[in-house]
Design an enzyme around this catalytic site. Structure first.
Site: not given
Ligand code: NAP
Length: 324
Positions: A17, A19, A69, A134, A138, A240
């Site tokens: 991370s 962070s 979360k 997605g 997030a 990132y």
């Molecule tokens: N830059 C930032 O500040 C920031 C902040 C938050 C998150 N993020 C990034 O955003 C991303 C998502 O995070 P999250 O917290 O939303 O995760 P999460 O709650 O675990 O959700 C995962 C998402 O990815 C989809 N997914 C997973 N595997 C997949 C695949 N093989 N094909 C298609 N879709 C797939 C899931 O779809 P399903 O519902 O179908 O499983 C769901 O929409 C992460 O990479 C995280 O690091 C960045």
């Protein structure tokens, strides 16, 4: 002397991370003594034990990341609305926890972080058609911000249809007929989108060079890349990575141009923004920018201190990288 602040992040598989670097910089900039630990938890019980350290005073503030979360929101006594507009009416999976008046308070700084990163890159969403890939934690956290920033239409595509349908239904209670569910794998209606925001876990933990051997290109092959190469939307990836993200590498290979506006502002983001430009191409370093902005907001909730997100971001996007 004030006791050092004890902060940290809870998640699974978060050894790398960024962070700790962001918050070490925030502590340095604010002159507040403290430390920031990583709590890599295998399951919900372990995460709950860490949350409990806030109630006992062993910790002063926590960031929460995947997959805890929703658990953070469910465990908290209160939800703190921090978005200043109607995006704030929804409770969301929480990325920030702290104690206030003997209550465990949950908040999400992801949406405001996304908004600040878009504004910092002079992206104007007013009247734009946006595709959100997605509807996980997030995606849910940022969707309302995209509409609150003025998007005329938000298409939400998620691999499993239920989260997208639920999110769209919720958004349309506030912005009637603005949101629609885009079936995953169906590109109809997508050639004319102005902005694409990627918020799935595809490519997570992978480098762009490894993209060829990951499932990302195949998983996103249904998107209308040829049409987008001819009329590029702005592509903002929440991910990132050290260097381009796998999606950015894929988009570049499919002919989308790079938009370096955040790269140019890696160290010092402009204080006075010129007129917003039309969105176009791959927005480099967007994930890092959003991460820095959400971190600055979390730090302010814990301490009351405002820190410059551009300087936090400089701690994770070295000047040398910004020139490439
Ligand atoms: N830059 C930032 O500040 C920031 C902040 C938050 C998150 N993020 C990034 O955003 C991303 C998502 O995070 P999250 O917290 O939303 O995760 P999460 O709650 O675990 O959700 C995962 C998402 O990815 C989809 N997914 C997973 N595997 C997949 C695949 N093989 N094909 C298609 N879709 C797939 C899931 O779809 P399903 O519902 O179908 O499983 C769901 O929409 C992460 O990479 C995280 O690091 C960045």
């Amino acid at each position: 002397m004030t006791a050092p602040l004890r902060l940290g992040v809870v998640g699974t598989g978060i050894g790398h991370s960024l962070s700790p670097r962001l918050h070490a910089k925030a502590l340095e900039l604010s002159g507040i003594p403290g430390n920031y630990a990583i709590f890599d938890c295998a399951d919900a019980d372990a995460a709950r034990d860490v949350f409990a350290k806030l109630r006992t005073g062993e910790l002063d503030g926590l960031n929460v990341t995947t997959p805890f979360k929703a658990l953070a929101l469910a465990t908290a006594d209160a939800w703190l609305r921090i978005a200043h507009h109607k995006a704030g009416v929804f409770t969301l999976p929480a990325n920030t926890l702290f104690m206030q008046e003997n209550r465990l308070v949950a908040a999400s700084t992801d949406g405001p972080g996304l908004a600040a990163a878009l504004l910092g890159a002079q992206v104007d969403l007013v009247g734009k058609r946006v595709l959100l890939l997605g509807a996980g934690g997030a995606g849910q956290a940022i969707a309302a911000e995209l509409l609150a920033l003025g998007a005329a239409q938000l298409r939400v595509a998620n691999r499993s249809p239920e989260p997208a349908a639920a999110l769209v239904a919720r958004l349309n209670t506030i912005w009637p007929r603005h949101a629609l569910a885009q079936p995953w794998g169906d590109a109809r209606g997508l050639t004319g989108v102005d902005v694409v925001v990627h918020a799935t876990r595809l490519g997570h933990g992978q480098t762009a060079t490894a993209a060829a051997v990951t499932d990302l290109p195949a998983a996103l092959d249904w998107l209308p890349w040829a049409a987008w190469a001819a009329r590029p939307p702005l592509l903002a990836d929440l991910l990132y990575a050290a260097g381009p993200t796998p999606l950015q590498a894929l988009a570049q290979a499919r002919g989308l141009p790079l938009d370096g506006r955040l790269a140019a502002a890696a160290i010092e983001e402009p204080r006075i923004h010129p007129e917003p430009r039309e969105p176009i191409g791959i927005l480099q370093y967007f994930g890092e920018s959003m991460l820095a902005h959400q971190a600055a907001r979390a730090f302010q909730l814990w301490t009351g201190a405002r820190v410059d997100a551009a300087r936090l971001r400089a701690a994770i996007v070295p000047a040398a990288t910004s020139c490439t």
